[in-house]
Motif scaffolding. Structure first.
Motif, PDB file in Angstrom:
ATOM      1  N   GLN A   1       0.210   6.558   6.808  1.00 52.06           N
ATOM      2  CA  GLN A   1       0.434   5.761   8.016  1.00 52.06           C
ATOM      3  C   GLN A   1       1.346   4.566   7.763  1.00 52.06           C
ATOM      4  N   TYR A   2       1.799   4.412   6.523  1.00 50.76           N
ATOM      5  CA  TYR A   2       2.761   3.363   6.196  1.00 50.76           C
ATOM      6  C   TYR A   2       4.174   3.911   6.355  1.00 50.76           C
ATOM      7  N   HIS A   3       5.095   3.028   6.788  1.00 50.88           N
ATOM      8  CA  HIS A   3       6.452   3.462   7.115  1.00 50.88           C
ATOM      9  C   HIS A   3       7.513   2.701   6.328  1.00 50.88           C
ATOM     10  N   ASN A   4       7.171   2.193   5.158  1.00 47.70           N
ATOM     11  CA  ASN A   4       8.116   1.418   4.363  1.00 47.70           C
ATOM     12  C   ASN A   4       9.134   2.306   3.658  1.00 47.70           C
ATOM     13  N   LEU A   5      10.254   1.714   3.301  1.00 54.96           N
ATOM     14  CA  LEU A   5      11.254   2.412   2.507  1.00 54.96           C
ATOM     15  C   LEU A   5      10.693   2.741   1.124  1.00 54.96           C
ATOM     16  N   LEU A   6      11.079   3.883   0.601  1.00 54.16           N
ATOM     17  CA  LEU A   6      10.595   4.295  -0.717  1.00 54.16           C
ATOM     18  C   LEU A   6      11.008   3.314  -1.809  1.00 54.16           C
ATOM     19  N   LEU A   7      12.165   2.711  -1.664  1.00 54.78           N
ATOM     20  CA  LEU A   7      12.640   1.778  -2.684  1.00 54.78           C
ATOM     21  C   LEU A   7      11.673   0.624  -2.877  1.00 54.78           C
ATOM     22  N   SER A   8      11.071   0.143  -1.804  1.00 54.51           N
ATOM     23  CA  SER A   8      10.205  -1.039  -1.891  1.00 54.51           C
ATOM     24  C   SER A   8       8.930  -0.778  -2.672  1.00 54.51           C
ATOM     25  N   GLU A   9       8.502   0.469  -2.761  1.00 56.92           N
ATOM     26  CA  GLU A   9       7.227   0.773  -3.426  1.00 56.92           C
ATOM     27  C   GLU A   9       7.382   1.136  -4.897  1.00 56.92           C
ATOM     28  N   GLN A  10       8.613   1.174  -5.381  1.00 62.94           N
ATOM     29  CA  GLN A  10       8.815   1.552  -6.779  1.00 62.94           C
ATOM     30  C   GLN A  10       8.204   0.501  -7.706  1.00 62.94           C
ATOM     31  N   PRO A  11       7.664   0.906  -8.856  1.00 62.10           N
ATOM     32  CA  PRO A  11       6.929  -0.012  -9.742  1.00 62.10           C
ATOM     33  C   PRO A  11       7.784  -1.174 -10.230  1.00 62.10           C
ATOM     34  N   ASN A  12       7.115  -2.239 -10.608  1.00 59.13           N
ATOM     35  CA  ASN A  12       7.818  -3.407 -11.133  1.00 59.13           C
ATOM     36  C   ASN A  12       8.575  -3.098 -12.420  1.00 59.13           C
ATOM     37  N   GLY A  13       7.993  -2.263 -13.284  1.00 63.39           N
ATOM     38  CA  GLY A  13       8.638  -1.986 -14.561  1.00 63.39           C
ATOM     39  C   GLY A  13       8.844  -3.270 -15.341  1.00 63.39           C
ATOM     40  N   ASP A  14      10.031  -3.444 -15.927  1.00 64.44           N
ATOM     41  CA  ASP A  14      10.328  -4.712 -16.580  1.00 64.44           C
ATOM     42  C   ASP A  14      11.133  -5.582 -15.607  1.00 64.44           C
ATOM     43  N   PHE A  15      11.576  -6.746 -16.077  1.00 57.87           N
ATOM     44  CA  PHE A  15      12.264  -7.674 -15.187  1.00 57.87           C
ATOM     45  C   PHE A  15      13.540  -7.072 -14.613  1.00 57.87           C
ATOM     46  N   ALA A  16      14.225  -6.226 -15.384  1.00 58.33           N
ATOM     47  CA  ALA A  16      15.442  -5.580 -14.897  1.00 58.33           C
ATOM     48  C   ALA A  16      15.134  -4.671 -13.710  1.00 58.33           C
ATOM     49  N   ASP A  17      14.055  -3.901 -13.794  1.00 54.85           N
ATOM     50  CA  ASP A  17      13.669  -3.005 -12.702  1.00 54.85           C
ATOM     51  C   ASP A  17      13.358  -3.791 -11.433  1.00 54.85           C
ATOM     52  N   THR A  18      12.566  -4.851 -11.586  1.00 50.85           N
ATOM     53  CA  THR A  18      12.190  -5.663 -10.427  1.00 50.85           C
ATOM     54  C   THR A  18      13.411  -6.333  -9.814  1.00 50.85           C
ATOM     55  N   LEU A  19      14.260  -6.885 -10.647  1.00 51.27           N
ATOM     56  CA  LEU A  19      15.432  -7.597 -10.152  1.00 51.27           C
ATOM     57  C   LEU A  19      16.390  -6.657  -9.441  1.00 51.27           C
ATOM     58  N   MET A  20      16.614  -5.473  -9.998  1.00 51.36           N
ATOM     59  CA  MET A  20      17.525  -4.525  -9.366  1.00 51.36           C
ATOM     60  C   MET A  20      16.963  -4.032  -8.040  1.00 51.36           C
ATOM     61  N   ARG A  21      15.689  -3.718  -7.999  1.00 53.09           N
ATOM     62  CA  ARG A  21      15.053  -3.314  -6.733  1.00 53.09           C
ATOM     63  C   ARG A  21      15.208  -4.416  -5.693  1.00 53.09           C
ATOM     64  N   GLN A  22      14.971  -5.649  -6.124  1.00 54.88           N
ATOM     65  CA  GLN A  22      15.064  -6.781  -5.209  1.00 54.88           C
ATOM     66  C   GLN A  22      16.489  -6.960  -4.688  1.00 54.88           C
ATOM     67  N   TYR A  23      17.458  -6.880  -5.585  1.00 54.42           N
ATOM     68  CA  TYR A  23      18.842  -7.080  -5.160  1.00 54.42           C
ATOM     69  C   TYR A  23      19.278  -6.027  -4.148  1.00 54.42           C
ATOM     70  N   LEU A  24      18.985  -4.775  -4.421  1.00 54.85           N
ATOM     71  CA  LEU A  24      19.401  -3.701  -3.518  1.00 54.85           C
ATOM     72  C   LEU A  24      18.789  -3.875  -2.127  1.00 54.85           C
ATOM     73  N   LEU A  25      17.545  -4.327  -2.069  1.00 55.73           N
ATOM     74  CA  LEU A  25      16.896  -4.547  -0.781  1.00 55.73           C
ATOM     75  C   LEU A  25      17.342  -5.855  -0.139  1.00 55.73           C
ATOM     76  N   ASP A  26      17.626  -6.872  -0.940  1.00 59.63           N
ATOM     77  CA  ASP A  26      18.119  -8.126  -0.378  1.00 59.63           C
ATOM     78  C   ASP A  26      19.446  -7.908   0.345  1.00 59.63           C
ATOM     79  N   ALA A  27      20.350  -7.167  -0.284  1.00 64.27           N
ATOM     80  CA  ALA A  27      21.647  -6.902   0.332  1.00 64.27           C
ATOM     81  C   ALA A  27      21.468  -6.149   1.650  1.00 64.27           C
ATOM     82  N   TRP A  28      20.514  -5.229   1.681  1.00 64.68           N
ATOM     83  CA  TRP A  28      20.230  -4.476   2.904  1.00 64.68           C
ATOM     84  C   TRP A  28      19.593  -5.371   3.973  1.00 64.68           C
ATOM     85  N   HIS A  29      18.674  -6.222   3.566  1.00 67.83           N
ATOM     86  CA  HIS A  29      18.010  -7.106   4.521  1.00 67.83           C
ATOM     87  C   HIS A  29      19.005  -8.062   5.179  1.00 67.83           C
ATOM     88  N   VAL A  30      19.944  -8.598   4.418  1.00 67.67           N
ATOM     89  CA  VAL A  30      20.934  -9.504   4.996  1.00 67.67           C
ATOM     90  C   VAL A  30      21.753  -8.786   6.067  1.00 67.67           C
TER      91      VAL A  30
END
Length: 251
Positions: A79-108
């Protein structure tokens, strides 16, 4: 429960913010530096506020004794409708930062257009959120460039994170009948129109960070329709445990 198209659209926007916020809270006390720890927590709080606004509006539209808490804690994975990218694991700092950047650019790109929606509530939420997501983008892009041009190891980690997450980016620009109908009415944003701005920002940042665009591969989609990766279930179980264990508890 059957939702109206506008309710579903509001849930899609709110769920992506909520899930991403929950992911960022996992860094509290674990980030590489205290300043980064605080920054990620603050970005998570901004996203939580955006999620609350969208979910509150969705509840008001549905008008079935719903509120933001019931929508956040009472729905199951499908019943959740979020993008798959947002639910990907934190991993290390590189994983979190890259996930965040890709979604930040989309959100803007998204909120800049949604602020002109004919739906006054969606427009107001987006107008407030755009100020926050522009800061988020400055933060994540700054670290993207810094680490991409840092040590050999940091560059390798950023490229690996980009390669792993790239297959989830296509979903941000796929449109279904619900979105196309609402976009034609001037309410929603046609996601296909976001790709050019997003790519211009991302490809520029990748060049500045000495990173290479990944090779094209099949994109993963389905999150907006409730079809998720194996990572969302455990995240929701942790997030929803307390309110489900003690329903209607007053603090």
């Amino acid at each position: 429960m059957t939702y109206s198209p506008l309710t579903t659209y509001s849930l899609r926007l709110g769920d992506t913010c909520l899930v991403l916020s929950q992911r960022l809270t996992g860094w509290c006390g674990h980030a590489p530096e205290l300043e980064i720890d605080l920054a990620l927590a603050n970005i998570g709080l901004d996203l939580l506020g955006q999620a609350r606004n969208f979910l509150t509006y969705a509840a008001e539209l549905q008008n079935e004794r719903l509120d933001e808490d019931r929508l956040a804690f009472g729905r199951d994975e499908r019943q959740y409708h979020n993008l798959l990218l947002s639910e990907q694991p934190n991993g290390d700092f590189a994983d979190t930062l890259m996930r965040q950047y890709l979604l930040d650019a989309w959100h803007v790109a998204l909120f800049s257009r949604l602020a002109a929606s004919r739906d006054l509530q969606l427009a107001a939420i987006a107008a407030k959120a755009i100020k926050e997501v522009r800061y988020h983008l400055r933060f994540s892009r700054g670290w993207l460039v810094r680490l991409g041009n840092g040590t050999e190891l940091s560059q390798q980690k950023m490229q690996r994170a980009l390669n792993q997450l790239w297959r989830f980016t296509g979903e941000m620009f796929t449109a279904d009948e619900l979105e196309l109908d609402l976009a034609e009415k001037g309410i929603a944003v046609d996601p296909r129109g976001l790709r050019a701005e997003w790519e211009a920002e991302v490809f520029s940042a990748l060049r500045d960070a000495s990173l290479e665009k990944p090779a094209e591969s099949p994109y993963r989609t389905g999150g907006k329709q409730g079809l998720h990766t194996e990572h969302l279930g455990p995240l929701l179980a942790e997030m929803q445990y307390l309110p489900r264990a003690y329903p209607d508890l007053q603090w």
